[in-house]
Design a protein around this motif. Sequence first.
Motif, mmCIF file in Angstrom:
data_model
loop_
_atom_site.group_PDB
_atom_site.id
_atom_site.type_symbol
_atom_site.label_atom_id
_atom_site.label_comp_id
_atom_site.label_asym_id
_atom_site.label_seq_id
_atom_site.Cartn_x
_atom_site.Cartn_y
_atom_site.Cartn_z
ATOM 1 N N ASN A 271 0.835 -1.212 0.000
ATOM 2 C CA ASN A 271 0.000 0.000 0.000
ATOM 3 C C ASN A 271 0.863 1.252 0.000
ATOM 4 O OD1 ASN A 271 -2.218 -1.680 0.085
ATOM 5 N ND2 ASN A 271 -2.598 -1.392 2.271
ATOM 6 N N ALA A 272 1.953 1.215 0.765
ATOM 7 C CA ALA A 272 2.857 2.361 0.813
ATOM 8 C C ALA A 272 3.533 2.572 -0.544
ATOM 9 C CB ALA A 272 3.906 2.154 1.900
ATOM 10 N N ALA A 273 3.937 1.481 -1.187
ATOM 11 C CA ALA A 273 4.550 1.593 -2.506
ATOM 12 C C ALA A 273 3.558 2.137 -3.523
ATOM 13 C CB ALA A 273 5.060 0.220 -2.955
ATOM 14 N N GLN A 274 2.311 1.699 -3.408
ATOM 15 C CA GLN A 274 1.275 2.163 -4.329
ATOM 16 C C GLN A 274 1.066 3.671 -4.199
ATOM 17 O OE1 GLN A 274 -2.384 -0.004 -4.055
ATOM 18 N NE2 GLN A 274 -3.515 1.390 -5.358
ATOM 19 N N GLN A 275 1.073 4.156 -2.984
ATOM 20 C CA GLN A 275 0.888 5.591 -2.762
ATOM 21 C C GLN A 275 1.988 6.402 -3.443
ATOM 22 O OE1 GLN A 275 0.574 6.237 1.454
ATOM 23 N NE2 GLN A 275 -1.420 5.233 1.613
ATOM 24 N N VAL A 276 3.187 5.839 -3.491
ATOM 25 C CA VAL A 276 4.298 6.530 -4.160
ATOM 26 C C VAL A 276 4.190 6.382 -5.671
ATOM 27 C CG1 VAL A 276 6.805 6.694 -4.411
ATOM 28 C CG2 VAL A 276 5.796 6.166 -2.171
ATOM 29 N N LEU A 277 4.017 5.149 -6.131
ATOM 30 C CA LEU A 277 4.055 4.868 -7.565
ATOM 31 C C LEU A 277 2.939 5.557 -8.336
ATOM 32 C CD1 LEU A 277 4.968 1.082 -7.393
ATOM 33 C CD2 LEU A 277 6.409 2.877 -8.350
ATOM 34 N N LEU A 278 1.784 5.722 -7.707
ATOM 35 C CA LEU A 278 0.635 6.281 -8.421
ATOM 36 C C LEU A 278 0.379 7.757 -8.097
ATOM 37 C CD1 LEU A 278 -1.913 3.311 -8.281
ATOM 38 C CD2 LEU A 278 -0.067 3.757 -9.921
ATOM 39 N N ASN A 279 1.303 8.360 -7.395
ATOM 40 C CA ASN A 279 1.155 9.777 -7.052
ATOM 41 C C ASN A 279 1.802 10.634 -8.139
ATOM 42 O OD1 ASN A 279 1.087 12.333 -5.951
ATOM 43 N ND2 ASN A 279 1.758 11.691 -3.908
ATOM 44 N N LYS A 280 0.975 11.200 -9.011
ATOM 45 C CA LYS A 280 1.479 11.988 -10.126
ATOM 46 C C LYS A 280 2.010 13.351 -9.693
ATOM 47 C CE LYS A 280 -1.636 9.889 -13.532
ATOM 48 N NZ LYS A 280 -2.705 10.140 -14.541
ATOM 49 N N ALA A 281 1.708 13.759 -8.471
ATOM 50 C CA ALA A 281 2.110 15.090 -8.006
ATOM 51 C C ALA A 281 3.537 15.135 -7.485
ATOM 52 C CB ALA A 281 1.149 15.564 -6.918
ATOM 53 N N LEU A 282 4.165 13.972 -7.291
ATOM 54 C CA LEU A 282 5.515 13.943 -6.726
ATOM 55 C C LEU A 282 6.542 14.424 -7.745
ATOM 56 C CD1 LEU A 282 5.562 10.500 -4.841
ATOM 57 C CD2 LEU A 282 5.326 12.775 -3.830
ATOM 58 N N SER A 283 7.497 15.214 -7.264
ATOM 59 C CA SER A 283 8.641 15.557 -8.109
ATOM 60 C C SER A 283 9.518 14.324 -8.251
ATOM 61 C CB SER A 283 9.443 16.691 -7.480
ATOM 62 O OG SER A 283 10.055 16.245 -6.270
ATOM 63 N N GLU A 284 10.429 14.335 -9.216
ATOM 64 C CA GLU A 284 11.309 13.187 -9.415
ATOM 65 C C GLU A 284 12.139 12.917 -8.167
ATOM 66 O OE1 GLU A 284 13.645 13.572 -12.922
ATOM 67 O OE2 GLU A 284 11.916 13.479 -14.288
ATOM 68 N N ALA A 285 12.667 13.968 -7.563
ATOM 69 C CA ALA A 285 13.494 13.798 -6.367
ATOM 70 C C ALA A 285 12.685 13.214 -5.211
ATOM 71 C CB ALA A 285 14.110 15.131 -5.959
ATOM 72 N N GLU A 286 11.452 13.704 -5.039
ATOM 73 C CA GLU A 286 10.615 13.209 -3.947
ATOM 74 C C GLU A 286 10.169 11.780 -4.203
ATOM 75 O OE1 GLU A 286 9.085 13.476 -0.219
ATOM 76 O OE2 GLU A 286 10.365 14.919 -1.277
ATOM 77 N N PHE A 287 9.909 11.452 -5.466
ATOM 78 C CA PHE A 287 9.540 10.083 -5.820
ATOM 79 C C PHE A 287 10.655 9.123 -5.434
ATOM 80 C CE2 PHE A 287 9.683 6.428 -8.612
ATOM 81 C CZ PHE A 287 8.372 5.999 -8.692
ATOM 82 N N VAL A 288 11.879 9.420 -5.838
ATOM 83 C CA VAL A 288 13.023 8.555 -5.532
ATOM 84 C C VAL A 288 13.215 8.449 -4.025
ATOM 85 C CG1 VAL A 288 15.541 8.338 -5.707
ATOM 86 C CG2 VAL A 288 14.190 8.967 -7.719
ATOM 87 N N LYS A 289 13.072 9.567 -3.316
ATOM 88 C CA LYS A 289 13.230 9.571 -1.860
ATOM 89 C C LYS A 289 12.191 8.675 -1.197
ATOM 90 C CE LYS A 289 13.035 12.651 2.146
ATOM 91 N NZ LYS A 289 12.826 14.069 2.597
ATOM 92 N N GLN A 290 10.928 8.821 -1.574
ATOM 93 C CA GLN A 290 9.865 8.063 -0.922
ATOM 94 C C GLN A 290 9.900 6.576 -1.285
ATOM 95 O OE1 GLN A 290 5.914 9.735 -0.997
ATOM 96 N NE2 GLN A 290 6.653 11.842 -0.754
ATOM 97 N N LEU A 291 10.187 6.251 -2.555
ATOM 98 C CA LEU A 291 10.258 4.846 -2.934
ATOM 99 C C LEU A 291 11.476 4.185 -2.292
ATOM 100 C CD1 LEU A 291 8.933 2.583 -4.491
ATOM 101 C CD2 LEU A 291 10.271 3.234 -6.509
ATOM 102 N N SER A 292 12.576 4.913 -2.167
ATOM 103 C CA SER A 292 13.754 4.389 -1.483
ATOM 104 C C SER A 292 13.431 4.035 -0.036
ATOM 105 C CB SER A 292 14.897 5.407 -1.521
ATOM 106 O OG SER A 292 15.379 5.589 -2.826
ATOM 107 N N TYR A 293 12.598 4.850 0.596
ATOM 108 C CA TYR A 293 12.193 4.582 1.981
ATOM 109 C C TYR A 293 11.409 3.279 2.063
ATOM 110 C CZ TYR A 293 10.266 5.309 6.649
ATOM 111 O OH TYR A 293 9.925 5.169 7.976
#
Length: 289
Positions: free
Chosen positions: A207-229
Amino acid sequence: MFKIKNIKVSRVAIALSLLFLCSCSASFTYNNLTWLSSFWVDDYIDLNKQQNKQLKSIINTTQQWHRTTQLPAYKQDILNLKGLFNQQLDYQQLKSQVVLARAHFQNILEHAHIPLAQLGLTLSYAQREELIANIQTQINEEYEEYEEFTELTAQERKSERLERQLDYYKQWLGKLTPVQTQLITQANNAHYDSSLLWHQYKQTRLNAAQQVLLNKALSEAEFVKQLSYVITQREAYMSEELLASNDANLALYVNLLIELNTTLSEQQRESVNDEFDELINTLTDLIED
């Protein structure tokens, strides 16, 4: 009576984060990981040519790092465990060594999480949906298996697990004595069944991964940061009950090893040392390949 656990790529919540893992005792799998990964990936997602190239680069780079830094560490762990086994076992020493050996998995995630998250960044929205749906299907299938298992009585479940435990220790010790069988049975009866808690953990992490992967509002840097977490912080998605059961079961396991060690015949002790030596030789061969 110690073993390196197989890491099954097809059973994880964040499939991309684990594609480079395998059993350290499986030389063929380890040495052909880049080639085999294409079959594993196909279970979850269709990558385009550039993404496949990027994934293979991650696997190759990670495997080179793993062979030169982690396999020697695994080998040293086995040597340390063998040394402890052949002396009077101390609970804290043995527990610390087992915990250290298990921590190598986290080292791999820490090493590769950024390039894996960057690969995730290249996925189209449709690919991300495909990945999530396929992992969800896998989790659902595992839960169905769990529900079938829970239809058994508590005693039947304990009995099934006991059979697996006895087979495992027989592989290391040979024929078990009545005292050894009793010790294993007592530990098995005290073991906490955390199967449902592990299922909940996998679902929470997905569920946490889904929130990151499907969030179109994330910047590239924030996407990498959140998925890395999500990739690296596994315990953040485990319940307090699961963490407590893991600790309790680890204590049971270490105490059982200590108790069994006092009951071994010379033949059984030789059998265990042979198993250690086989693992050490396999790791040596992989390091030198």
